[in-house]
Enzyme design. Structure first.
Site, PDB file in Angstrom:
ATOM      1  N   PRO A   9       0.794  -1.223   0.000  1.00 23.66           N
ATOM      2  CA  PRO A   9       0.000   0.000   0.000  1.00 23.66           C
ATOM      3  C   PRO A   9       0.828   1.276   0.000  1.00 23.66           C
ATOM      4  O   PRO A   9       1.867   1.363   0.651  1.00 23.66           O
ATOM      5  CB  PRO A   9      -0.842  -0.105   1.280  1.00 23.66           C
ATOM      6  CG  PRO A   9      -0.138  -1.092   2.134  1.00 23.66           C
ATOM      7  CD  PRO A   9       0.564  -2.025   1.205  1.00 23.66           C
ATOM      8  N   ASN A  10       0.322   2.209  -0.768  1.00 27.35           N
ATOM      9  CA  ASN A  10       0.834   3.577  -0.887  1.00 27.35           C
ATOM     10  C   ASN A  10       2.150   3.697  -1.641  1.00 27.35           C
ATOM     11  O   ASN A  10       2.600   4.809  -1.899  1.00 27.35           O
ATOM     12  CB  ASN A  10       0.941   4.252   0.489  1.00 27.35           C
ATOM     13  CG  ASN A  10      -0.394   4.314   1.177  1.00 27.35           C
ATOM     14  OD1 ASN A  10      -1.379   4.728   0.583  1.00 27.35           O
ATOM     15  ND2 ASN A  10      -0.453   3.869   2.417  1.00 27.35           N
ATOM     16  N   ARG A  17       4.621  11.073  -2.541  1.00 26.30           N
ATOM     17  CA  ARG A  17       4.382  10.876  -1.107  1.00 26.30           C
ATOM     18  C   ARG A  17       5.641  11.140  -0.293  1.00 26.30           C
ATOM     19  O   ARG A  17       6.675  10.533  -0.524  1.00 26.30           O
ATOM     20  CB  ARG A  17       3.948   9.428  -0.888  1.00 26.30           C
ATOM     21  CG  ARG A  17       3.825   9.039   0.551  1.00 26.30           C
ATOM     22  CD  ARG A  17       3.599   7.542   0.678  1.00 26.30           C
ATOM     23  NE  ARG A  17       3.507   7.187   2.086  1.00 26.30           N
ATOM     24  CZ  ARG A  17       3.759   5.980   2.552  1.00 26.30           C
ATOM     25  NH1 ARG A  17       4.107   5.016   1.734  1.00 26.30           N
ATOM     26  NH2 ARG A  17       3.659   5.737   3.832  1.00 26.30           N
ATOM     27  N   TYR A  22      10.801   9.175   1.190  1.00 23.55           N
ATOM     28  CA  TYR A  22      10.793   8.186   0.109  1.00 23.55           C
ATOM     29  C   TYR A  22      11.451   8.650  -1.188  1.00 23.55           C
ATOM     30  O   TYR A  22      11.513   7.886  -2.142  1.00 23.55           O
ATOM     31  CB  TYR A  22       9.350   7.757  -0.180  1.00 23.55           C
ATOM     32  CG  TYR A  22       8.688   7.117   1.009  1.00 23.55           C
ATOM     33  CD1 TYR A  22       9.016   5.822   1.397  1.00 23.55           C
ATOM     34  CD2 TYR A  22       7.752   7.806   1.770  1.00 23.55           C
ATOM     35  CE1 TYR A  22       8.414   5.235   2.495  1.00 23.55           C
ATOM     36  CE2 TYR A  22       7.145   7.223   2.871  1.00 23.55           C
ATOM     37  CZ  TYR A  22       7.490   5.941   3.232  1.00 23.55           C
ATOM     38  OH  TYR A  22       6.901   5.362   4.323  1.00 23.55           O
ATOM     39  N   ASN A  71       8.046  -5.454  -0.511  1.00 25.68           N
ATOM     40  CA  ASN A  71       7.881  -4.294   0.359  1.00 25.68           C
ATOM     41  C   ASN A  71       6.392  -4.223   0.638  1.00 25.68           C
ATOM     42  O   ASN A  71       5.628  -3.691  -0.162  1.00 25.68           O
ATOM     43  CB  ASN A  71       8.380  -3.009  -0.297  1.00 25.68           C
ATOM     44  CG  ASN A  71       8.290  -1.818   0.628  1.00 25.68           C
ATOM     45  OD1 ASN A  71       7.575  -1.841   1.618  1.00 25.68           O
ATOM     46  ND2 ASN A  71       9.019  -0.765   0.284  1.00 25.68           N
ATOM     47  N   ALA A  74       2.862  -0.786   5.068  1.00 27.06           N
ATOM     48  CA  ALA A  74       2.293  -0.852   6.413  1.00 27.06           C
ATOM     49  C   ALA A  74       1.800  -2.248   6.773  1.00 27.06           C
ATOM     50  O   ALA A  74       1.716  -2.590   7.961  1.00 27.06           O
ATOM     51  CB  ALA A  74       1.162   0.167   6.549  1.00 27.06           C
ATOM     52  N   GLU A  95      12.572  -9.226   2.378  1.00 29.99           N
ATOM     53  CA  GLU A  95      11.762  -8.094   2.839  1.00 29.99           C
ATOM     54  C   GLU A  95      12.567  -6.817   2.640  1.00 29.99           C
ATOM     55  O   GLU A  95      13.722  -6.738   3.045  1.00 29.99           O
ATOM     56  CB  GLU A  95      11.433  -8.275   4.321  1.00 29.99           C
ATOM     57  CG  GLU A  95      10.659  -7.136   4.917  1.00 29.99           C
ATOM     58  CD  GLU A  95      10.428  -7.285   6.418  1.00 29.99           C
ATOM     59  OE1 GLU A  95       9.945  -6.322   7.024  1.00 29.99           O
ATOM     60  OE2 GLU A  95      10.725  -8.358   6.987  1.00 29.99           O
ATOM     61  N   HIS A  97      12.504  -2.401   2.697  1.00 26.82           N
ATOM     62  CA  HIS A  97      11.879  -1.128   3.061  1.00 26.82           C
ATOM     63  C   HIS A  97      12.792   0.004   2.601  1.00 26.82           C
ATOM     64  O   HIS A  97      14.011  -0.091   2.725  1.00 26.82           O
ATOM     65  CB  HIS A  97      11.638  -1.031   4.569  1.00 26.82           C
ATOM     66  CG  HIS A  97      10.711  -2.075   5.060  1.00 26.82           C
ATOM     67  ND1 HIS A  97       9.345  -2.000   4.865  1.00 26.82           N
ATOM     68  CD2 HIS A  97      10.940  -3.247   5.686  1.00 26.82           C
ATOM     69  CE1 HIS A  97       8.788  -3.082   5.372  1.00 26.82           C
ATOM     70  NE2 HIS A  97       9.730  -3.859   5.864  1.00 26.82           N
ATOM     71  N   ARG A 104      11.835   5.110  12.832  1.00 28.76           N
ATOM     72  CA  ARG A 104      10.519   5.735  12.708  1.00 28.76           C
ATOM     73  C   ARG A 104       9.642   5.380  13.904  1.00 28.76           C
ATOM     74  O   ARG A 104      10.145   4.959  14.940  1.00 28.76           O
ATOM     75  CB  ARG A 104       9.898   5.312  11.375  1.00 28.76           C
ATOM     76  CG  ARG A 104      10.775   5.779  10.190  1.00 28.76           C
ATOM     77  CD  ARG A 104      10.192   5.453   8.863  1.00 28.76           C
ATOM     78  NE  ARG A 104       8.946   6.189   8.667  1.00 28.76           N
ATOM     79  CZ  ARG A 104       8.094   5.935   7.697  1.00 28.76           C
ATOM     80  NH1 ARG A 104       8.341   4.976   6.828  1.00 28.76           N
ATOM     81  NH2 ARG A 104       6.980   6.630   7.569  1.00 28.76           N
ATOM     82  N   ARG A 108       6.324   0.590  13.793  1.00 32.17           N
ATOM     83  CA  ARG A 108       7.014   0.090  12.601  1.00 32.17           C
ATOM     84  C   ARG A 108       8.196  -0.828  12.952  1.00 32.17           C
ATOM     85  O   ARG A 108       8.865  -1.350  12.065  1.00 32.17           O
ATOM     86  CB  ARG A 108       7.503   1.247  11.742  1.00 32.17           C
ATOM     87  CG  ARG A 108       6.378   2.091  11.171  1.00 32.17           C
ATOM     88  CD  ARG A 108       6.906   3.142  10.204  1.00 32.17           C
ATOM     89  NE  ARG A 108       5.913   4.144   9.911  1.00 32.17           N
ATOM     90  CZ  ARG A 108       4.965   4.029   8.978  1.00 32.17           C
ATOM     91  NH1 ARG A 108       4.889   2.955   8.248  1.00 32.17           N
ATOM     92  NH2 ARG A 108       4.100   5.004   8.782  1.00 32.17           N
TER      93      ARG A 108
END
Length: 137
Positions: A9-10, A17, A22, A71, A74, A95, A97, A104, A108
């Site tokens: 998502p996102n 964003r 990012y 990735n 969330a 995985e 990120h 953060r 998270r």
């Protein structure tokens, strides 16, 4: 060698964003850079904001591809289902990120993916994906 990148998502909003977190490049532009950097690999890309669709893609490619770079955004911190999907397939999963999730918010710091993944790469911006590809070579 066949590798798929699955983004959650996102991540379709990369380039728009929170550029301070990012960056300003879209993932589509970055993906073309990866394809050019690794011309001998069959790289695929999929993005969804929907948890079940991500699980479906992990299951679809999790027995036939050489690697999955995930990735989950969330969902990393909330989805037992995605963690279980990774555990169920035979294709190794890295995985990834973009940000350092440990620098953060505290929520998270928990991942339902890490325990079932081949490895975790985080905090190197979009370069995290390239590092994940190298882990399969």
């Amino acid at each position: 060698m066949k590798i798929i990148i699955i983004n959650g998502p996102n991540l379709n909003l990369l380039g728009k964003r929170e550029p301070e977190v990012y960056g300003s490049q879209t993932f589509e532009d970055y993906f073309r850079t990866l394809q050019n950097a690794f011309p001998n690999l069959e790289l695929s890309y999929y993005q969804s904001n929907i948890e079940g669709e991500l699980i479906g893609k992990i299951q679809e490619f999790g027995f036939t591809y050489d690697g999955i770079i995930l990735n989950a955004g969330a969902y990393t911190h909330t989805s037992i289902g995605i963690g279980d999907a990774i555990k169920a397939v035979t294709t190794p999963v890295i995985e990834v990120h973009i940000s350092n999730t440990y620098a953060r918010e505290s929520f998270r710091h928990q991942s339902y993916i890490s325990g079932n993944a081949k490895g975790v790469i985080l905090g190197f911006g979009l370069k995290s994906y390239e590092l994940a590809i190298y882990s399969f070579l």
